[in-house]
Scaffold this motif. Structure first.
Motif, PDB file in Angstrom:
ATOM      1  N   GLN A  91       0.950  -1.216   0.055  1.00  0.00           N
ATOM      2  CA  GLN A  91      -0.405   0.147  -0.090  1.00  0.00           C
ATOM      3  C   GLN A  91       1.433   1.093   0.237  1.00  0.00           C
ATOM      4  OE1 GLN A  91      -2.432  -0.270   3.477  1.00  0.00           O
ATOM      5  NE2 GLN A  91      -3.803  -2.049   2.007  1.00  0.00           N
ATOM      6  N   MET A  92       0.803   1.994  -1.204  1.00  0.00           N
ATOM      7  CA  MET A  92       2.345   3.198  -1.083  1.00  0.00           C
ATOM      8  C   MET A  92       2.153   3.077  -2.828  1.00  0.00           C
ATOM      9  SD  MET A  92       5.687   1.255  -1.317  1.00  0.00           S
ATOM     10  CE  MET A  92       5.546  -0.011   0.543  1.00  0.00           C
ATOM     11  N   VAL A  93       2.943   4.632  -2.718  1.00  0.00           N
ATOM     12  CA  VAL A  93       2.248   5.669  -4.332  1.00  0.00           C
ATOM     13  C   VAL A  93       3.382   3.504  -5.220  1.00  0.00           C
ATOM     14  CG1 VAL A  93       3.630   6.901  -6.008  1.00  0.00           C
ATOM     15  CG2 VAL A  93       2.535   7.374  -4.000  1.00  0.00           C
ATOM     16  N   GLY A  94       2.804   3.291  -6.014  1.00  0.00           N
ATOM     17  CA  GLY A  94       3.076   2.523  -7.790  1.00  0.00           C
ATOM     18  C   GLY A  94       2.677   0.901  -7.197  1.00  0.00           C
ATOM     19  N   GLY A  95       2.132   0.653  -5.767  1.00  0.00           N
ATOM     20  CA  GLY A  95       2.272  -0.235  -5.336  1.00  0.00           C
ATOM     21  C   GLY A  95       2.580  -1.708  -5.630  1.00  0.00           C
ATOM     22  N   GLY A  96       2.084  -2.689  -6.503  1.00  0.00           N
ATOM     23  CA  GLY A  96       2.462  -3.735  -6.319  1.00  0.00           C
ATOM     24  C   GLY A  96       3.605  -3.713  -7.164  1.00  0.00           C
ATOM     25  N   THR A  97       3.677  -2.844  -8.012  1.00  0.00           N
ATOM     26  CA  THR A  97       5.119  -2.327  -8.978  1.00  0.00           C
ATOM     27  C   THR A  97       6.737  -1.778  -8.523  1.00  0.00           C
ATOM     28  OG1 THR A  97       4.990   0.301  -9.562  1.00  0.00           O
ATOM     29  CG2 THR A  97       3.397  -2.320 -10.859  1.00  0.00           C
ATOM     30  N   VAL A  98       6.125  -1.808  -7.085  1.00  0.00           N
ATOM     31  CA  VAL A  98       7.689  -1.824  -6.301  1.00  0.00           C
ATOM     32  C   VAL A  98       8.119  -2.499  -5.840  1.00  0.00           C
ATOM     33  CG1 VAL A  98       8.451  -0.930  -4.192  1.00  0.00           C
ATOM     34  CG2 VAL A  98       6.080   0.503  -5.101  1.00  0.00           C
ATOM     35  N   HIS A  99       7.768  -4.051  -5.954  1.00  0.00           N
ATOM     36  CA  HIS A  99       8.541  -5.095  -5.561  1.00  0.00           C
ATOM     37  C   HIS A  99       8.318  -5.944  -5.750  1.00  0.00           C
ATOM     38  CE1 HIS A  99       5.501  -8.027  -4.761  1.00  0.00           C
ATOM     39  NE2 HIS A  99       4.781  -7.675  -4.410  1.00  0.00           N
ATOM     40  N   TRP A 100       7.971  -5.641  -7.129  1.00  0.00           N
ATOM     41  CA  TRP A 100       7.789  -7.167  -8.666  1.00  0.00           C
ATOM     42  C   TRP A 100       9.480  -7.600  -9.057  1.00  0.00           C
ATOM     43  CZ3 TRP A 100       4.048  -5.552 -13.044  1.00  0.00           C
ATOM     44  CH2 TRP A 100       5.538  -3.946 -13.899  1.00  0.00           C
ATOM     45  N   GLN A 101       8.979  -8.589  -9.765  1.00  0.00           N
ATOM     46  CA  GLN A 101       9.450  -9.298 -10.760  1.00  0.00           C
ATOM     47  C   GLN A 101       9.877  -8.678 -12.073  1.00  0.00           C
ATOM     48  OE1 GLN A 101       9.671 -13.215 -10.007  1.00  0.00           O
ATOM     49  NE2 GLN A 101      12.043 -13.151  -9.172  1.00  0.00           N
ATOM     50  N   GLY A 102       8.370  -8.324 -12.197  1.00  0.00           N
ATOM     51  CA  GLY A 102       7.938  -7.033 -13.658  1.00  0.00           C
ATOM     52  C   GLY A 102       7.830  -8.151 -14.316  1.00  0.00           C
ATOM     53  N   TRP A 103       7.256  -9.344 -14.606  1.00  0.00           N
ATOM     54  CA  TRP A 103       6.888 -11.057 -15.399  1.00  0.00           C
ATOM     55  C   TRP A 103       5.959  -9.661 -15.934  1.00  0.00           C
ATOM     56  CZ3 TRP A 103       7.376 -16.385 -13.048  1.00  0.00           C
ATOM     57  CH2 TRP A 103       8.724 -16.095 -12.605  1.00  0.00           C
ATOM     58  N   LEU A 104       5.630  -9.679 -17.603  1.00  0.00           N
ATOM     59  CA  LEU A 104       4.764  -8.900 -18.122  1.00  0.00           C
ATOM     60  C   LEU A 104       4.076  -9.757 -19.504  1.00  0.00           C
ATOM     61  CD1 LEU A 104       5.273  -4.778 -17.848  1.00  0.00           C
ATOM     62  CD2 LEU A 104       3.994  -6.392 -16.316  1.00  0.00           C
ATOM     63  N   PRO A 105       3.667 -10.787 -19.084  1.00  0.00           N
ATOM     64  CA  PRO A 105       3.260 -11.751 -20.257  1.00  0.00           C
ATOM     65  C   PRO A 105       1.621 -10.896 -20.884  1.00  0.00           C
ATOM     66  CG  PRO A 105       3.000 -13.057 -18.726  1.00  0.00           C
ATOM     67  CD  PRO A 105       3.864 -12.354 -18.311  1.00  0.00           C
ATOM     68  N   ARG A 106       1.443 -11.314 -22.332  1.00  0.00           N
ATOM     69  CA  ARG A 106       0.086 -10.547 -22.868  1.00  0.00           C
ATOM     70  C   ARG A 106      -0.750 -12.510 -22.459  1.00  0.00           C
ATOM     71  NH1 ARG A 106       0.669  -7.354 -28.302  1.00  0.00           N
ATOM     72  NH2 ARG A 106       1.733  -5.933 -28.046  1.00  0.00           N
ATOM     73  N   PHE A 107      -2.303 -11.506 -22.640  1.00  0.00           N
ATOM     74  CA  PHE A 107      -2.861 -12.635 -22.275  1.00  0.00           C
ATOM     75  C   PHE A 107      -2.527 -13.092 -24.080  1.00  0.00           C
ATOM     76  CE2 PHE A 107      -6.113 -11.096 -18.512  1.00  0.00           C
ATOM     77  CZ  PHE A 107      -4.714 -11.534 -17.770  1.00  0.00           C
ATOM     78  N   THR A 108      -3.717 -14.218 -24.819  1.00  0.00           N
ATOM     79  CA  THR A 108      -4.350 -14.201 -25.538  1.00  0.00           C
ATOM     80  C   THR A 108      -5.506 -14.299 -26.153  1.00  0.00           C
ATOM     81  OG1 THR A 108      -4.618 -17.032 -24.844  1.00  0.00           O
ATOM     82  CG2 THR A 108      -2.138 -16.645 -24.901  1.00  0.00           C
ATOM     83  N   GLU A 109      -5.780 -14.217 -27.523  1.00  0.00           N
ATOM     84  CA  GLU A 109      -6.951 -13.950 -27.784  1.00  0.00           C
ATOM     85  C   GLU A 109      -8.293 -14.979 -27.554  1.00  0.00           C
ATOM     86  OE1 GLU A 109      -6.692 -12.317 -32.363  1.00  0.00           O
ATOM     87  OE2 GLU A 109      -5.903 -14.355 -32.185  1.00  0.00           O
ATOM     88  N   ASN A 110      -7.780 -16.207 -26.617  1.00  0.00           N
ATOM     89  CA  ASN A 110      -8.622 -17.086 -26.232  1.00  0.00           C
ATOM     90  C   ASN A 110      -8.698 -16.628 -24.999  1.00  0.00           C
ATOM     91  OD1 ASN A 110      -9.474 -18.413 -28.606  1.00  0.00           O
ATOM     92  ND2 ASN A 110      -7.986 -20.106 -27.605  1.00  0.00           N
ATOM     93  N   ASP A 111      -8.005 -16.138 -24.171  1.00  0.00           N
ATOM     94  CA  ASP A 111      -8.295 -15.557 -22.356  1.00  0.00           C
ATOM     95  C   ASP A 111      -9.483 -14.498 -22.576  1.00  0.00           C
ATOM     96  OD1 ASP A 111      -6.519 -17.078 -21.490  1.00  0.00           O
ATOM     97  OD2 ASP A 111      -4.739 -15.087 -21.626  1.00  0.00           O
ATOM     98  N   PHE A 112      -9.941 -14.362 -23.140  1.00  0.00           N
ATOM     99  CA  PHE A 112     -10.996 -12.947 -23.644  1.00  0.00           C
ATOM    100  C   PHE A 112     -12.360 -13.329 -24.249  1.00  0.00           C
ATOM    101  CE2 PHE A 112      -7.493 -10.337 -23.951  1.00  0.00           C
ATOM    102  CZ  PHE A 112      -7.735  -9.922 -23.421  1.00  0.00           C
ATOM    103  N   ARG A 113     -12.190 -15.240 -24.519  1.00  0.00           N
ATOM    104  CA  ARG A 113     -14.005 -15.537 -24.067  1.00  0.00           C
ATOM    105  C   ARG A 113     -13.511 -17.328 -23.742  1.00  0.00           C
ATOM    106  NH1 ARG A 113     -13.364 -17.970 -29.817  1.00  0.00           N
ATOM    107  NH2 ARG A 113     -11.477 -18.409 -30.687  1.00  0.00           N
ATOM    108  N   PRO A 114     -13.252 -17.598 -22.086  1.00  0.00           N
ATOM    109  CA  PRO A 114     -12.888 -18.894 -22.426  1.00  0.00           C
ATOM    110  C   PRO A 114     -14.724 -19.524 -22.341  1.00  0.00           C
ATOM    111  CG  PRO A 114     -13.456 -16.813 -20.225  1.00  0.00           C
ATOM    112  CD  PRO A 114     -12.930 -16.568 -21.638  1.00  0.00           C
ATOM    113  N   ARG A 115     -15.301 -19.020 -22.247  1.00  0.00           N
ATOM    114  CA  ARG A 115     -16.589 -19.966 -22.198  1.00  0.00           C
ATOM    115  C   ARG A 115     -16.622 -20.517 -23.140  1.00  0.00           C
ATOM    116  NH1 ARG A 115     -21.606 -20.408 -18.764  1.00  0.00           N
ATOM    117  NH2 ARG A 115     -22.919 -21.726 -19.701  1.00  0.00           N
ATOM    118  N   THR A 116     -16.867 -19.423 -24.068  1.00  0.00           N
ATOM    119  CA  THR A 116     -17.204 -20.269 -25.725  1.00  0.00           C
ATOM    120  C   THR A 116     -15.858 -21.235 -25.775  1.00  0.00           C
ATOM    121  OG1 THR A 116     -17.812 -17.871 -26.972  1.00  0.00           O
ATOM    122  CG2 THR A 116     -16.553 -19.732 -28.449  1.00  0.00           C
TER     123      THR A 116
END
Length: 547
Positions: A91-116
């Motif tokens: 709980q501070m300015v920057g939030g979780g990015t203050v302490h992260w390793q910074g892994w930044l994968p993108r989601f895939t197209e199918n992540d946005f349609r899991p029910r389908t």
């Protein structure tokens, strides 16, 4: 508490200055709007990090203090909740990015349609998102280039289409990344350098990131890490239109006669009450705390909490879960080196496959220790103390590595965040209470992925492999999603596709709360990309004729 005079009305009030709040502040201020940012925690600088590093882990240097900011957890509504540091976020300015390793994968197209893709999963509330990968792709690109993300476009053969490559090449390869790539190659699996919020070379006037073992759970004393604190906050401040007020704890959102948000009432650093008015309000507190604030903001018009006529605020919460297989090697691995900045990943088991017997899949990656504490401290046959514990530390410390995975836990209606009226924080407000029962799919997925991780270690030459299975969602991850689900139908969602509350037209939420599902990958890149998208919609609407 004394009440101070009202400050000047703002165009936009953003509550929270972590990844999502800082991204929104950057966009809105650069579009010419005046923004007041209310952040519950302090605004720390790089000079305040470092020194006694173990304090960051054990003395609440970055994590919320459970004595001041308690959170309670239970596995069902029939159980008494217990106080626990569950899914903490700094709980501070920057939030979780203050302490992260910074892994930044993108989601895939199918992540946005899991029910389908998956269909009906009994006991789960799977839903397609109301936005698509194509809607978000331009904003993925904007965040990656603002942060100078290091990666290799196309190396992940399962990634969805990109506008362009990464701004920086991959970070240098560690010994544990080499082992991971070798194990994947031996099994015929695709692997790739993990996209990192770190600069492998100087970029945009910033020096290359200093690679340190003290990364995850630690602040960055060099100021070279790409984070909301080091990138988005300075960008917003540079416009002269960002009034960021740290140590400002928002207690409630008030509403006017039309049911719109009128003000945010907060306790400032002096403990006095201040009422901030604005045209638009944006919640960026994290999925748990944004839901809590909405539930705290009860009124005659909204007796169940603000924007909660559907009784969906706080429901469908998901948290991910990290677990790992650990391998021991004859040659040294030095898994403590690099703090996770020099990792490698695979999406080989990311997409849904009916033949596995469970829904969805997860991102796997090799892991350094990152704290740093020895990986072997988590092994089931290591004593907690004594000569044998010391022997294992000496012999395993430089010879062990982990292959970890993210469990895509399924959303469920009764998994929720609400208010614990029996437990209050240091300001006298009810704590957030988390009710969380694992779906059988979560446990099946976790076990299956851990077995695959162990096979990769075996193929890489490990002479002994440990499998650390999960039996519940423990809150060991800082990923929070789902408490203010977005959707087109007000009966089944809290927000619309632009993350505006269905019931309150000047209220938006931009953290992980809008996510209908957790997906199987680290969410912060998508949270920031979506916040950027929503901020542009807010700016467009604020400048529309007639306003």
């Amino acid at each position: 508490m004394a009440r101070k005079a009202k400050p000047e009305r703002a165009d936009v009030c953003i509550i929270g200055a972590g990844a999502s709040g800082a991204a929104a502040a950057k966009v809105l201020t650069e579009r010419g709007l005046g923004v007041v940012g209310l952040e519950r925690g302090p605004w720390r600088t790089k000079e305040t990090f470092g020194g006694d590093e173990l304090a960051n882990v054990n003395r609440y240097n970055l994590w919320p203090d459970p004595l001041l900011n308690p959170r309670t957890v239970r596995t069902s509504a029939d159980e008494e909740a217990r106080i626990e540091l569950f899914c903490p976020v700094p709980q501070m300015v920057g939030g979780g990015t203050v302490h992260w390793q910074g892994w930044l994968p993108r989601f895939t197209e199918n992540d946005f349609r899991p029910r389908t893709v998956i269909g009906d999963l009994p006991g789960a509330t799977l839903a397609d998102w109301s936005i698509t990968y194509a809607d978000l792709e331009p904003y993925y690109d904007k965040v990656e280039w603002a942060f100078g993300v290091s990666g290799a476009a196309g190396a992940n053969v399962y990634e969805s289409p990109r506008t362009r490559g990464y701004p920086c090449p991959p970070m240098p390869m560690s010994r544990y990344a080499k082992k991971f790539h070798a194990g994947c190659a031996a099994l015929g699996y695709n692997s790739f350098p993990t996209p990192q919020a770190a600069l492998s070379r100087p970029f945009n006037g910033r020096p290359a990131t200093v690679v340190s073992a003290f990364a995850q759970q630690h602040g960055d004393p060099t100021g070279t890490r790409s984070s909301a604190l080091n990138v988005f906050i300075p960008d917003a401040v540079a416009t002269g239109r960002y009034d960021l007020r740290p140590d400002s704890y928002v207690r409630e959102l008030t509403v006017d006669a039309l049911g719109r948000v009128a003000s945010a009432v907060y306790a400032d650093a002096d403990g006095d009450l201040v009422e901030q008015e604005a045209d638009v309000f944006v919640l960026a507190c994290g999925a748990v705390e944004s839901a809590r604030l909405l539930l705290l903001s009860r009124s005659g018009r909204y007796p169940n909490g603000l924007a909660n006529g559907s009784d969906l605020v706080g429901r469908n919460v998901t948290f991910h879960e990290y677990s790992a297989a650990v391998g021991l090697f004859d040659d040294p691995i030095y898994a403590w080196a690099g703090g996770g900045y020099v990792s490698a990943s695979s999406f080989q088991f990311y997409e849904h496959d009916d033949s596995r017997g469970f829904a969805s899949g997860g991102h796997i990656a090799c892991a350094g220790v990152g704290i740093p504490l020895p990986i072997n401290w988590s092994l089931p046959d290591r004593p907690l103390w004594g000569p044998e514990a010391k022997r294992m530390d000496r012999e395993y410390f430089n010879h062990s590595m982990a292959v970890a995975m993210v469990v895509h836990d399924m959303p469920q209606h009764d998994n929720r965040v609400d208010l614990d009226e029996k437990v209050t924080d240091a300001w006298g407000l009810p704590a957030a209470r988390i009710t969380l029962t694992p779906h059988p799919n979560d446990l099946a997925m976790g076990r299956w992925l851990i077995d695959r991780n162990a096979e990769i270690l075996d193929a890489a030459g490990a002479h002994k492999t440990y499998r650390v299975y999960i039996d519940r969602i423990t809150g060991n991850c800082s990923h929070q999603h789902g408490t203010t689900r977005m959707g087109d139908d007000p009966e089944t969602s809290v927000l619309d596709r632009d993350c505006r509350a269905h019931e309150v037209d000047n209220l938006f939420v931009v953290d992980g709360g809008p996510f209908p599902t957790a997906t199987g990958a680290n969410p912060t890149l998508t949270i920031m990309a979506n916040a950027w998208r929503v901020a542009e919609r807010i700016a467009d609407g604020h400048s529309a004729p007639g306003r």
